[in-house]
Design a protein around this motif. Structure first.
Motif, PDB file in Angstrom:
ATOM      1  N   ALA A  36       0.964  -1.255   0.055  1.00  0.00           N
ATOM      2  CA  ALA A  36      -0.006   0.185  -0.077  1.00  0.00           C
ATOM      3  C   ALA A  36       0.997   1.304  -0.209  1.00  0.00           C
ATOM      4  O   ALA A  36       1.756   1.210   0.749  1.00  0.00           O
ATOM      5  CB  ALA A  36      -0.840  -0.150   1.360  1.00  0.00           C
ATOM      6  N   ASN A  37       0.619   2.067  -1.098  1.00  0.00           N
ATOM      7  CA  ASN A  37       1.332   3.369  -1.038  1.00  0.00           C
ATOM      8  C   ASN A  37       0.724   4.415  -0.454  1.00  0.00           C
ATOM      9  O   ASN A  37       1.396   5.383   0.278  1.00  0.00           O
ATOM     10  CB  ASN A  37       1.554   3.829  -2.523  1.00  0.00           C
ATOM     11  N   HIS A  38      -0.601   4.535  -0.463  1.00  0.00           N
ATOM     12  CA  HIS A  38      -1.494   5.605   0.262  1.00  0.00           C
ATOM     13  C   HIS A  38      -2.248   4.974   1.491  1.00  0.00           C
ATOM     14  O   HIS A  38      -3.463   4.358   0.984  1.00  0.00           O
ATOM     15  CB  HIS A  38      -2.276   6.278  -0.720  1.00  0.00           C
ATOM     16  N   LYS A  39      -1.828   4.757   2.519  1.00  0.00           N
ATOM     17  CA  LYS A  39      -2.439   4.008   3.771  1.00  0.00           C
ATOM     18  C   LYS A  39      -4.044   4.487   3.783  1.00  0.00           C
ATOM     19  O   LYS A  39      -4.800   3.604   4.372  1.00  0.00           O
ATOM     20  CB  LYS A  39      -1.714   3.879   5.018  1.00  0.00           C
ATOM     21  N   GLY A  40      -4.222   5.771   3.607  1.00  0.00           N
ATOM     22  CA  GLY A  40      -5.345   6.406   3.925  1.00  0.00           C
ATOM     23  C   GLY A  40      -6.500   5.890   3.187  1.00  0.00           C
ATOM     24  O   GLY A  40      -7.530   5.468   3.466  1.00  0.00           O
ATOM     25  N   VAL A  41      -6.076   6.043   1.866  1.00  0.00           N
ATOM     26  CA  VAL A  41      -6.862   5.565   0.644  1.00  0.00           C
ATOM     27  C   VAL A  41      -7.120   3.921   0.712  1.00  0.00           C
ATOM     28  O   VAL A  41      -8.352   3.499   0.883  1.00  0.00           O
ATOM     29  CB  VAL A  41      -6.375   5.670  -0.672  1.00  0.00           C
ATOM     30  N   THR A  42      -6.293   3.129   1.349  1.00  0.00           N
ATOM     31  CA  THR A  42      -6.512   1.814   1.660  1.00  0.00           C
ATOM     32  C   THR A  42      -7.502   1.735   2.791  1.00  0.00           C
ATOM     33  O   THR A  42      -8.667   0.687   2.580  1.00  0.00           O
ATOM     34  CB  THR A  42      -5.252   1.000   1.875  1.00  0.00           C
ATOM     35  N   ALA A  43      -7.397   2.322   3.774  1.00  0.00           N
ATOM     36  CA  ALA A  43      -8.289   2.191   5.097  1.00  0.00           C
ATOM     37  C   ALA A  43      -9.809   2.608   4.478  1.00  0.00           C
ATOM     38  O   ALA A  43     -10.569   1.983   4.719  1.00  0.00           O
ATOM     39  CB  ALA A  43      -7.956   3.184   6.115  1.00  0.00           C
ATOM     40  N   ILE A  44      -9.747   3.494   3.613  1.00  0.00           N
ATOM     41  CA  ILE A  44     -11.086   4.129   3.170  1.00  0.00           C
ATOM     42  C   ILE A  44     -11.851   2.975   2.343  1.00  0.00           C
ATOM     43  O   ILE A  44     -13.098   2.663   2.615  1.00  0.00           O
ATOM     44  CB  ILE A  44     -10.959   5.384   2.446  1.00  0.00           C
ATOM     45  N   ILE A  45     -11.206   2.475   1.399  1.00  0.00           N
ATOM     46  CA  ILE A  45     -11.878   1.445   0.618  1.00  0.00           C
ATOM     47  C   ILE A  45     -12.056   0.301   1.335  1.00  0.00           C
ATOM     48  O   ILE A  45     -13.230  -0.284   1.186  1.00  0.00           O
ATOM     49  CB  ILE A  45     -10.636   0.994  -0.552  1.00  0.00           C
ATOM     50  N   LEU A  46     -11.225  -0.302   2.271  1.00  0.00           N
ATOM     51  CA  LEU A  46     -11.615  -1.330   3.090  1.00  0.00           C
ATOM     52  C   LEU A  46     -12.898  -1.191   4.003  1.00  0.00           C
ATOM     53  O   LEU A  46     -13.862  -2.132   3.816  1.00  0.00           O
ATOM     54  CB  LEU A  46     -10.540  -1.873   3.915  1.00  0.00           C
ATOM     55  N   GLN A  47     -12.961   0.163   4.334  1.00  0.00           N
ATOM     56  CA  GLN A  47     -14.177   0.436   5.455  1.00  0.00           C
ATOM     57  C   GLN A  47     -15.445   0.341   4.163  1.00  0.00           C
ATOM     58  O   GLN A  47     -16.613   0.001   4.754  1.00  0.00           O
ATOM     59  CB  GLN A  47     -14.001   1.971   5.927  1.00  0.00           C
ATOM     60  N   ILE A  48     -15.331   1.084   3.068  1.00  0.00           N
ATOM     61  CA  ILE A  48     -16.718   1.309   2.368  1.00  0.00           C
ATOM     62  C   ILE A  48     -17.104  -0.306   1.795  1.00  0.00           C
ATOM     63  O   ILE A  48     -18.239  -0.480   1.862  1.00  0.00           O
ATOM     64  CB  ILE A  48     -16.239   2.035   0.865  1.00  0.00           C
ATOM     65  N   VAL A  49     -15.976  -0.962   1.524  1.00  0.00           N
ATOM     66  CA  VAL A  49     -16.564  -2.408   1.190  1.00  0.00           C
ATOM     67  C   VAL A  49     -16.933  -3.116   2.191  1.00  0.00           C
ATOM     68  O   VAL A  49     -18.153  -3.904   2.262  1.00  0.00           O
ATOM     69  CB  VAL A  49     -15.372  -3.055   0.461  1.00  0.00           C
ATOM     70  N   GLU A 210      -7.579   3.530  -7.206  1.00  0.00           N
ATOM     71  CA  GLU A 210      -6.751   2.429  -6.538  1.00  0.00           C
ATOM     72  C   GLU A 210      -7.672   1.183  -6.388  1.00  0.00           C
ATOM     73  O   GLU A 210      -7.421   0.144  -6.325  1.00  0.00           O
ATOM     74  CB  GLU A 210      -6.748   2.864  -4.973  1.00  0.00           C
ATOM     75  N   PHE A 211      -9.093   1.481  -6.158  1.00  0.00           N
ATOM     76  CA  PHE A 211      -9.955   0.337  -6.091  1.00  0.00           C
ATOM     77  C   PHE A 211      -9.920  -0.535  -7.379  1.00  0.00           C
ATOM     78  O   PHE A 211     -10.216  -1.713  -7.509  1.00  0.00           O
ATOM     79  CB  PHE A 211     -11.347   0.747  -5.892  1.00  0.00           C
ATOM     80  N   ASN A 212      -9.643   0.327  -8.536  1.00  0.00           N
ATOM     81  CA  ASN A 212      -9.973  -0.141  -9.809  1.00  0.00           C
ATOM     82  C   ASN A 212      -8.665  -0.957 -10.217  1.00  0.00           C
ATOM     83  O   ASN A 212      -8.504  -1.239 -11.460  1.00  0.00           O
ATOM     84  CB  ASN A 212     -10.488   0.648 -10.768  1.00  0.00           C
ATOM     85  N   SER A 213      -7.791  -0.796  -9.502  1.00  0.00           N
ATOM     86  CA  SER A 213      -6.209  -1.409  -9.787  1.00  0.00           C
ATOM     87  C   SER A 213      -6.337  -2.897  -9.604  1.00  0.00           C
ATOM     88  O   SER A 213      -7.448  -3.485  -9.550  1.00  0.00           O
ATOM     89  CB  SER A 213      -5.203  -0.753  -8.684  1.00  0.00           C
ATOM     90  N   GLN A 214      -5.381  -3.701  -9.858  1.00  0.00           N
ATOM     91  CA  GLN A 214      -5.322  -4.833  -9.600  1.00  0.00           C
ATOM     92  C   GLN A 214      -5.410  -5.554  -8.538  1.00  0.00           C
ATOM     93  O   GLN A 214      -5.543  -6.975  -8.456  1.00  0.00           O
ATOM     94  CB  GLN A 214      -3.425  -5.345 -10.161  1.00  0.00           C
TER      95      GLN A 214
END
Length: 289
Positions: A36-49, A210-214
């Motif tokens: 993970a390069n942007h930890k905040g974005v990662t946290a947000i995506i996981l929370q939304i999902v 980020e969500f649409n990445s691999q």
């Protein structure tokens, strides 16, 4: 009572599904945040999902929301602490082994005991104190080597994350019974995501990209298992006595230590981790008495 409510009224079903979702979540989270390069974005995506995943259960429970504004205020306050914990977890889980984090994360039980005594003036019950000390002993055993405590800043961050989680739970206590249960879980995941978004230097475009990445499938697996894991944890505690269920839920620590040694090759000090995990399970038992 509809079919799903009936199925989820059996503690055996909730416990089994908690074990499944816990293992998937803990193991997949490590893979998801490893690069993970942007930890905040990662946290947000996981929370939304995670928040979206539990919405599928909303129709199977009576829909209700409270009229008391104080409950909403408490939920938002708890969400601030959840947000801090969730954001910190990304950094911690990226740099700590799954097995180590699964053990350290149980320190939240110790903080809950302390809160109960100091804030709610609960009686000074020796078995709870003893249980808390055993959980601490498991963590001491894990990090103590040759006369020194050997841990890094991420272990210290995990201690702080456990404190934040316990604080959120103390504020959050009993609020969920006033809501449709899955809807409430959704709120406690989505509101922290909004809080993190407001304070992180990111945009909606960054999140979508980020969500649409691999890693999309990995985000989905981790997020869905997180959302359902929360549901099955609380349902397991609701459908049985806490003194009986809490130690059984803690067995997931031992499961994750064992499985992480296979999936993530975390074989270093494996015997020591197993002993620490067993001490944690015993400690949780006494805390729950």
């Amino acid at each position: 009572m509809n079919f799903l409510e009936n199925i989820f009224s059996f503690w055996q079903v909730n416990l089994f599904l908690y074990f499944v979702t816990s293992v998937i979540f803990m193991q997949s989270y490590k893979t998801t945040v490893k690069d993970a390069n942007h930890k905040g974005v990662t946290a947000i995506i996981l929370q939304i999902v995670a928040s979206a995943s539990v919405l599928v259960l909303v129709p199977f429970f009576a829909f209700k929301i409270p009229a008391d504004w104080k409950l909403y205020a408490l939920m938002i306050l708890a969400s601030v602490f959840y947000a801090l914990n969730d954001r910190m977890q990304v950094s911690v889980r990226k740099h700590l082994e799954v097995s180590v984090y699964s053990i350290v994360g149980q320190l939240s039980k110790v903080f809950l005991v302390v809160y109960g005594i100091l804030i709610f003036h609960e009686p000074f019950i020796w078995n709870k104190i003893f249980g808390g000390l055993i959980i601490l002993a498991g963590n001491v055993f894990l990090f103590y080597k040759k006369g020194k405590f050997r841990f890094n800043k991420y272990v210290l961050m995990s201690f702080l994350a456990s404190f934040l989680m316990a604080t959120a739970l103390i504020i959050d206590v009993d609020i969920s019974k006033h809501f449709n249960f899955p809807f409430y879980i959704m709120l406690t995941l989505l509101i922290p995501a909004v809080i993190i978004f407001l304070f992180e230097k990111c945009s909606v475009g960054d999140i979508v990209k980020e969500f649409n990445s691999q890693k999309r499938n990995q985000y989905l697996i981790t997020g869905v298992s997180w959302g359902f894991g929360i549901f099955f944890t609380i349902r397991a505690l609701q459908t049985s006595e806490v003194i009986f269920m809490a130690p059984l839920l803690a067995i997931s620590v031992l499961l994750n230590v064992a499985i992480a040694s296979i999936i993530h090759k975390e074989k270093d000090k494996l015997f020591k981790k197993i002993i620490a995990a067993i001490l944690v399970i015993i400690g949780v038992y006494f805390v729950s008495m």
